[in-house]
Design a protein around this motif. Structure first.
Motif, PDB file in Angstrom:
ATOM      1  N   LEU A   1       1.435  -1.407   0.365  1.00  0.00           N
ATOM      2  CA  LEU A   1       0.074  -0.179   0.272  1.00  0.00           C
ATOM      3  C   LEU A   1       0.492   1.406   0.356  1.00  0.00           C
ATOM      4  O   LEU A   1       1.916   1.356   0.852  1.00  0.00           O
ATOM      5  N   SER A   2       0.562   2.892  -0.367  1.00  0.00           N
ATOM      6  CA  SER A   2       1.019   3.943  -0.932  1.00  0.00           C
ATOM      7  C   SER A   2       1.012   4.184   0.762  1.00  0.00           C
ATOM      8  O   SER A   2       1.565   5.308   1.125  1.00  0.00           O
ATOM      9  N   ARG A   3      -0.388   3.795   2.034  1.00  0.00           N
ATOM     10  CA  ARG A   3      -0.170   4.615   3.243  1.00  0.00           C
ATOM     11  C   ARG A   3      -0.860   3.682   3.556  1.00  0.00           C
ATOM     12  O   ARG A   3      -1.626   2.761   2.973  1.00  0.00           O
ATOM     13  N   TRP A   4      -1.070   3.760   5.003  1.00  0.00           N
ATOM     14  CA  TRP A   4      -1.562   3.496   5.563  1.00  0.00           C
ATOM     15  C   TRP A   4      -3.009   3.681   6.651  1.00  0.00           C
ATOM     16  O   TRP A   4      -3.137   2.898   7.647  1.00  0.00           O
ATOM     17  N   GLY A   5      -2.947   4.982   6.249  1.00  0.00           N
ATOM     18  CA  GLY A   5      -4.067   5.236   8.051  1.00  0.00           C
ATOM     19  C   GLY A   5      -4.033   6.483   7.017  1.00  0.00           C
ATOM     20  O   GLY A   5      -3.715   7.564   6.015  1.00  0.00           O
ATOM     21  N   VAL A   6      -5.307   7.156   7.872  1.00  0.00           N
ATOM     22  CA  VAL A   6      -5.682   8.567   7.909  1.00  0.00           C
ATOM     23  C   VAL A   6      -5.728   9.421   8.798  1.00  0.00           C
ATOM     24  O   VAL A   6      -7.260   8.354   9.718  1.00  0.00           O
TER      25      VAL A   6
ATOM     26  N   ASP B   1      -0.871  -7.826   9.141  1.00  0.00           N
ATOM     27  CA  ASP B   1      -1.669  -8.150   7.204  1.00  0.00           C
ATOM     28  C   ASP B   1      -2.816  -7.061   7.245  1.00  0.00           C
ATOM     29  O   ASP B   1      -3.179  -7.047   5.461  1.00  0.00           O
ATOM     30  N   ALA B   2      -3.690  -6.175   8.234  1.00  0.00           N
ATOM     31  CA  ALA B   2      -4.741  -5.067   7.639  1.00  0.00           C
ATOM     32  C   ALA B   2      -3.968  -4.388   6.540  1.00  0.00           C
ATOM     33  O   ALA B   2      -4.005  -3.729   5.782  1.00  0.00           O
ATOM     34  N   CYS B   3      -2.840  -4.235   6.413  1.00  0.00           N
ATOM     35  CA  CYS B   3      -2.068  -3.546   5.705  1.00  0.00           C
ATOM     36  C   CYS B   3      -0.724  -3.638   4.914  1.00  0.00           C
ATOM     37  O   CYS B   3      -0.049  -3.769   4.030  1.00  0.00           O
ATOM     38  N   HIS B   4      -0.113  -5.109   4.996  1.00  0.00           N
ATOM     39  CA  HIS B   4       0.719  -5.915   4.555  1.00  0.00           C
ATOM     40  C   HIS B   4       0.398  -7.202   4.604  1.00  0.00           C
ATOM     41  O   HIS B   4       1.714  -7.384   5.102  1.00  0.00           O
ATOM     42  N   PRO B   5      -0.357  -8.042   4.093  1.00  0.00           N
ATOM     43  CA  PRO B   5      -0.140  -9.215   4.508  1.00  0.00           C
ATOM     44  C   PRO B   5       0.512 -10.235   3.161  1.00  0.00           C
ATOM     45  O   PRO B   5       0.731  -9.599   1.951  1.00  0.00           O
ATOM     46  N   MET B   6       1.480 -10.427   3.173  1.00  0.00           N
ATOM     47  CA  MET B   6       2.345 -11.019   2.674  1.00  0.00           C
ATOM     48  C   MET B   6       2.249 -12.897   2.651  1.00  0.00           C
ATOM     49  O   MET B   6       2.147 -13.757   3.733  1.00  0.00           O
TER      50      MET B   6
ATOM     51  N   TYR C   1       5.227   6.736  12.217  1.00  0.00           N
ATOM     52  CA  TYR C   1       4.947   5.539  11.964  1.00  0.00           C
ATOM     53  C   TYR C   1       5.421   4.722  10.363  1.00  0.00           C
ATOM     54  O   TYR C   1       5.894   3.609  10.119  1.00  0.00           O
ATOM     55  N   GLU C   2       4.231   5.489  10.078  1.00  0.00           N
ATOM     56  CA  GLU C   2       4.169   4.676   8.556  1.00  0.00           C
ATOM     57  C   GLU C   2       5.526   4.703   7.723  1.00  0.00           C
ATOM     58  O   GLU C   2       5.434   4.369   6.861  1.00  0.00           O
TER      59      GLU C   2
ATOM     60  N   THR D   1       8.344  -3.374   5.334  1.00  0.00           N
ATOM     61  CA  THR D   1       7.334  -4.926   5.095  1.00  0.00           C
ATOM     62  C   THR D   1       6.975  -4.910   3.708  1.00  0.00           C
ATOM     63  O   THR D   1       6.522  -5.854   2.832  1.00  0.00           O
ATOM     64  N   ALA D   2       7.491  -3.487   2.700  1.00  0.00           N
ATOM     65  CA  ALA D   2       7.021  -3.792   1.309  1.00  0.00           C
ATOM     66  C   ALA D   2       8.615  -4.392   1.144  1.00  0.00           C
ATOM     67  O   ALA D   2       7.647  -5.534  -0.133  1.00  0.00           O
TER      68      ALA D   2
END
Length: 397
Positions: A278-283, A291-296, A333-334, A341-342
């Motif tokens: 993902l290019s961003r994790w939060g708003v 896994d909500a942002c970087h499932p592998m 943090y992001e 993680t990417a």
């Protein structure tokens, strides 16, 4: 101590570990899990030094040691004749090199250790998040029973099918990898005649691979048998499987693999999904974790470890921060977590090819390179040596 009020949505390994890290940083944390009782079926997990060093700092060393298996090596074998292609040192050698052990667990054991360590009254089951709304001074988590929690930060640690992620960025299905895994547990006494060592063993072959290792203090042998499949039609990503089907997938493979499969009472069939980074994790005051942002794919054995790292970095960024500094801290943090993680996500995706090469020139080249390797691979050493709490953290405000 920041005293920030934080709601963690999701009480799995990543959510529970994050709650421990955040509590340690002085935050007021509540964990909300949608299921009434968290269970894990037939699944082992590998936890490497980059994660165990964090869990030791949380005061869990004795509890981990009591339920873990400490493997001696990571070894790769050829699918048909069992020839060892590579063997990397773990055990005491890895613990001395990285200051923390490499462990194998049953997932339920690790989750129990993390959950039991949470302060009383901070874990809430049967709380299904249906919405998260940004407010003037924070974020409000809304549950299916109509109840709400107002907090300074909301952390979506609710897995690959994350509700929080969908709320933030819309609905997007994860990518089916074309790989399906059969997994299960065999009582160790049924396999005593094989004299299996306490190793993490990966058998590589055409179109699949087979991993096995001991869990639950050595009482069970966990296996993950991965084969290639064109599509996945079931709505569930985790179904009960048939042992005979697993055996057919590995017809012609080494007899030891069939001995392990034959010792199992039941198996579960598990479609393997991931996402592009993902290019961003939060708003705003809402962010994601694990896994909500970087499932592998599990081919780097880093899924749980990276979610534990996420929690540690998030806690370090929020430590000492007042409500006015939350958004800047979450941005930091992001920035700290996304590149790492990417890279691991993409490396795991690459291993889906490397592990499954058909016999031929590419496979022979891979095997020669593996056989020439001495010591721990540089890539693995870089992962193990990383400390998620020893980063340059933004100045406290």
């Amino acid at each position: 101590m920041s005293g920030l009020k934080i709601t963690v949505v999701g009480g799995g390994i990543g959510g529970a570990a994050a709650a421990l890290a955040l509590t340690r940083a002085g935050c007021d944390v509540h964990v909300c899990e949608q299921v009434a009782s968290k269970t894990e079926v037939g699944a082992g997990i590998q936890v490497s030094p980059n994660a165990t060093r964090l869990l030791h700092r949380y005061g869990l060393a004795d509890a981990l040691r009591a339920r873990a298996v400490k493997p001696r090596h990571i070894e790769v074998r050829r699918w048909d004749d069992g020839r060892i292609l590579s063997r990397e040192e773990l055990g005491d050698v890895a613990e001395e090199a990285f200051g923390a052990p490499y462990y194998h667990f049953h997932r339920a054991d690790l989750l129990s250790i993390l959950s039991d360590a949470l302060p009383t009254g901070r874990a809430h089951s049967g709380r299904r998040c249906v919405d998260v709304v940004q407010t003037k001074d924070g974020a409000r988590t809304i549950f299916d029973d109509g109840s709400t929690i107002d907090s300074d930060v909301v952390v979506g640690a609710d897995g690959i099918h994350s509700v929080v992620r969908k709320i933030l960025f819309g609905d997007e299905r994860p990518r089916f990898s074309g790989n399906v895994a059969y997994r299960g547990l065999a009582p160790a006494d049924r396999l005593a005649h094989l004299r299996l060592r306490h190793n993490a063993t990966n058998w590589m072959g055409p179109g699949g691979h087979f991993v096995h290792y001991f869990v639950s203090g050595g009482r069970f042998v966990n296996f993950v048998a991965v084969s290639e499949q064109a599509k996945w039609e079931r709505e569930s990503w985790n179904d009960r499987g048939e042992i005979e089907d697993a055996k057919k997938c590995f017809a012609g493979w080494h007899p030891q693999i069939h001995e392990i499969l034959g010792a199992v009472d039941e198996t579960f069939k598990w479609a393997l999904f991931d996402r592009v980074p993902l290019s961003r994790w939060g708003v705003g005051r809402v962010t994601l974790l694990g896994d909500a942002c970087h499932p592998m794919l599990p081919y780097m054995a880093q899924g749980a470890a990276q979610s534990i790292e996420d929690g540690a970095t998030l806690a370090a960024c929020l430590a000492g921060i007042g409500p006015s500094g939350v958004i800047e801290a979450l941005t930091k943090y992001e920035e700290l977590r996304r590149p790492r993680t990417a890279a691991i996500q993409l490396a795991a995706r690459g291993n889906a090819v490397t592990f499954h090469l058909p016999d031929g020139a590419e496979q022979e080249k891979r095997d020669i390179e593996m056989s020439a390797r001495t010591g721990l691979s540089p890539r693995r050493a870089a992962i193990f040596g990383f400390d998620a709490e020893r980063l340059q953290i933004m100045p406290q405000s």
